[in-house]
Design a protein around this motif. Structure first.
Motif, short mmCIF file in Angstrom:
data_model
loop_
_atom_site.label_atom_id
_atom_site.label_comp_id
_atom_site.label_asym_id
_atom_site.label_seq_id
_atom_site.Cartn_x
_atom_site.Cartn_y
_atom_site.Cartn_z
N GLU A 98 2.22 -5.89 -10.22
CA GLU A 98 2.62 -4.31 -11.31
C GLU A 98 2.69 -3.63 -10.30
OE1 GLU A 98 -1.86 -3.59 -11.77
OE2 GLU A 98 -1.95 -2.27 -10.61
N ARG A 99 2.55 -3.63 -9.15
CA ARG A 99 3.61 -2.43 -7.72
C ARG A 99 4.83 -3.19 -8.10
NH1 ARG A 99 5.19 -3.32 -2.96
NH2 ARG A 99 4.73 -4.79 -2.84
N GLY A 185 -15.29 2.89 7.34
CA GLY A 185 -14.77 3.91 6.51
C GLY A 185 -13.67 3.73 5.10
N GLY A 186 -13.26 4.17 3.86
CA GLY A 186 -12.86 3.91 2.61
C GLY A 186 -11.28 4.75 3.25
N ILE A 187 -10.07 4.08 2.17
CA ILE A 187 -9.30 4.23 3.06
C ILE A 187 -8.32 5.36 2.25
CG2 ILE A 187 -6.45 3.16 2.86
CD1 ILE A 187 -8.58 2.02 4.76
N SER A 188 -7.46 6.07 2.89
CA SER A 188 -7.22 7.62 2.36
C SER A 188 -6.29 6.89 1.69
CB SER A 188 -7.11 8.94 3.24
OG SER A 188 -8.44 9.39 3.76
N ALA A 189 -5.97 7.88 0.20
CA ALA A 189 -4.90 7.44 -0.62
C ALA A 189 -3.64 8.31 -0.55
CB ALA A 189 -5.52 7.60 -2.08
N MET B 1 1.34 4.79 -5.43
CA MET B 1 1.52 6.69 -6.00
C MET B 1 0.72 6.69 -7.48
SD MET B 1 5.81 7.34 -7.91
CE MET B 1 5.81 7.84 -6.17
N PRO B 11 -6.49 11.72 -5.13
CA PRO B 11 -5.82 10.83 -3.74
C PRO B 11 -7.00 10.02 -5.13
CG PRO B 11 -7.02 12.56 -2.73
CD PRO B 11 -6.48 13.19 -4.30
N ILE B 12 -7.29 8.25 -5.25
CA ILE B 12 -7.83 7.28 -5.23
C ILE B 12 -8.35 6.47 -3.54
CG2 ILE B 12 -8.38 5.32 -6.34
CD1 ILE B 12 -6.85 6.49 -8.34
N HIS B 13 -8.88 6.78 -3.17
CA HIS B 13 -9.58 6.26 -2.11
C HIS B 13 -10.44 5.42 -2.60
CE1 HIS B 13 -8.79 9.82 0.38
NE2 HIS B 13 -9.66 10.65 -1.03
N ASN B 14 -10.18 3.93 -1.56
CA ASN B 14 -10.66 2.88 -2.01
C ASN B 14 -11.03 1.80 -0.35
OD1 ASN B 14 -8.75 0.39 -0.56
ND2 ASN B 14 -7.29 1.84 -1.59
N ARG B 15 -12.41 1.12 -0.28
CA ARG B 15 -13.17 0.38 -0.18
C ARG B 15 -12.42 -0.70 0.26
NH1 ARG B 15 -19.17 2.33 0.14
NH2 ARG B 15 -18.66 3.60 1.73
N GLU B 45 -4.49 -1.28 0.68
CA GLU B 45 -5.37 -0.68 1.43
C GLU B 45 -4.96 0.77 2.13
OE1 GLU B 45 -6.89 -5.09 2.80
OE2 GLU B 45 -5.50 -3.91 3.97
N GLY B 47 -3.08 3.05 1.02
CA GLY B 47 -3.20 3.75 -0.36
C GLY B 47 -1.86 4.68 -1.23
N HIS B 49 0.14 2.54 -2.55
CA HIS B 49 -0.34 2.22 -4.74
C HIS B 49 -1.66 2.32 -4.83
CE1 HIS B 49 0.29 0.37 -8.32
NE2 HIS B 49 -0.32 -0.88 -8.02
N TYR B 50 -1.92 2.96 -6.47
CA TYR B 50 -2.87 3.41 -7.08
C TYR B 50 -3.03 1.73 -8.09
CZ TYR B 50 -3.13 7.86 -4.78
OH TYR B 50 -2.96 8.51 -4.33
N PRO B 51 -4.60 1.25 -8.02
CA PRO B 51 -4.06 -0.38 -8.80
C PRO B 51 -4.15 0.55 -10.70
CG PRO B 51 -6.27 0.56 -8.42
CD PRO B 51 -5.16 1.43 -7.53
N PRO B 75 -13.44 10.68 -0.16
CA PRO B 75 -13.38 9.72 0.97
C PRO B 75 -14.36 8.73 1.41
CG PRO B 75 -12.66 11.79 1.65
CD PRO B 75 -13.17 12.03 -0.21
N PHE B 76 -14.65 7.72 1.63
CA PHE B 76 -15.98 7.30 1.66
C PHE B 76 -16.54 7.19 2.77
CE2 PHE B 76 -14.16 3.95 -1.52
CZ PHE B 76 -15.11 4.10 -2.39
#
Lengths: 189, 90
Positions: A98-99, A185-189, B1, B11-15, B45, B47, B49-51, B75-76
């Protein structure tokens, strides 16, 4: 499974293998500065083709040879850029995730814009030079140059934008992870 | 993005990185499990790309977690902090 579906599945598998092999090639060139240097070297070639088409005397048989010589320079540049971008800008959708599809769509739009603008300029060129006896041959070569430029713009743009390859992306998925991430920690977007 | 057309980019943060490390998975292995290229896991990871919802669900299935445990608007906090403070409270 019908023969057509089987043939398609095999073609996709071959395509994936080809892209996988491509991703391993020229490892020392898979950095942003090197990709950008190559794009900077490539760009004058299609532009030179356009300038040559407009300025050379097409009555002279040597002219075609000069044109073909410049064309021969364009081809290896384009091939190397394709390898360095793993042909992501030109691969069929079924081979991309998709990316990559999102990136490819954006690049294709740029390519289409370049081609549309070039075609429009060529139409005006034809209108204003309709009494030139060599207009047909000149425009034909001009079209080739513009099509080549538009066709290679997605790959060149992608090569320009791509960051350095991350070695972790190239690790063999069949091998257990040999490096555990330590970010908590989580990764900032 | 962010896929939105206009407006504020949230933003969408992820772990993903920490979960991947916890499960001892390489990017390639996670990519193989959700059928994307390893570069896409890297982009997620970082950030970059947003899934899609489909990919987000696939990733959550791999780790056996609900979506909100893997993706969040906020943020986590580091897992070590959470565990340590949980221990302090109990």
């Amino acid at each position: 499974m019908s023969r057509m579906h089987q043939a398609w599945a095999e073609a996709l598998q071959r395509g994936e293998q080809r892209r996988h092999r491509m991703a391993q090639r020229l490892p020392s060139w898979r950095t942003r500065p090197r990709r950008r240097a190559l794009v900077a070297l490539w760009l004058p070639v299609p532009l030179a083709l356009i300038v040559l088409t407009l300025t050379l005397d097409w009555d002279n048989p040597v002219t075609s040879l000069v044109y073909l010589a410049v064309l021969a320079v364009w081809y290896p540049f384009w091939l190397v850029l394709r390898v360095l971008t793993t042909a992501s800008a030109e691969a069929i959708v079924a081979l991309l995730d998709e990316r990559e599809v999102e990136v490819r769509n954006r690049l294709s739009f740029v390519s289409l814009s370049v081609l549309s603008t070039a075609n429009l300029l060529i139409v005006f060129y034809l209108i204003f030079n309709h009494d030139d006896p060599l207009i047909a041959i000149r425009t034909a070569y001009l079209l080739i140059a513009c099509i080549l430029l538009a066709a290679s713009v997605p790959t060149a743009l992608l090569a320009w934008r791509m960051p350095d390859d991350d070695p972790e992306d190239l690790e063999n998925p069949d091998r257990p992870a040999d490096r555990a991430g330590n970010d908590e920690g989580g990764i900032s977007a | 993005m962010s896929p939105i057309r206009r407006g504020e980019d949230q933003p969408i943060h992820n772990r993903l990185r920490v979960l991947r490390a916890e499960h001892g998975m390489s990017r390639g292995q996670l990519a193989q499990a959700v059928e994307v290229n390893p570069q896409t896991i890297g982009a997620l990871e970082r950030g970059d790309h947003y899934p899609s919802l489909d990919l987000a669900f696939r990733l959550c299935e791999v780790f056996g977690l609900p979506v909100e445990a893997v993706f969040n608007r906020e943020p986590f906090a580091p897992l070590s902090n959470q565990i340590y403070h949980q221990g302090e409270q109990s």
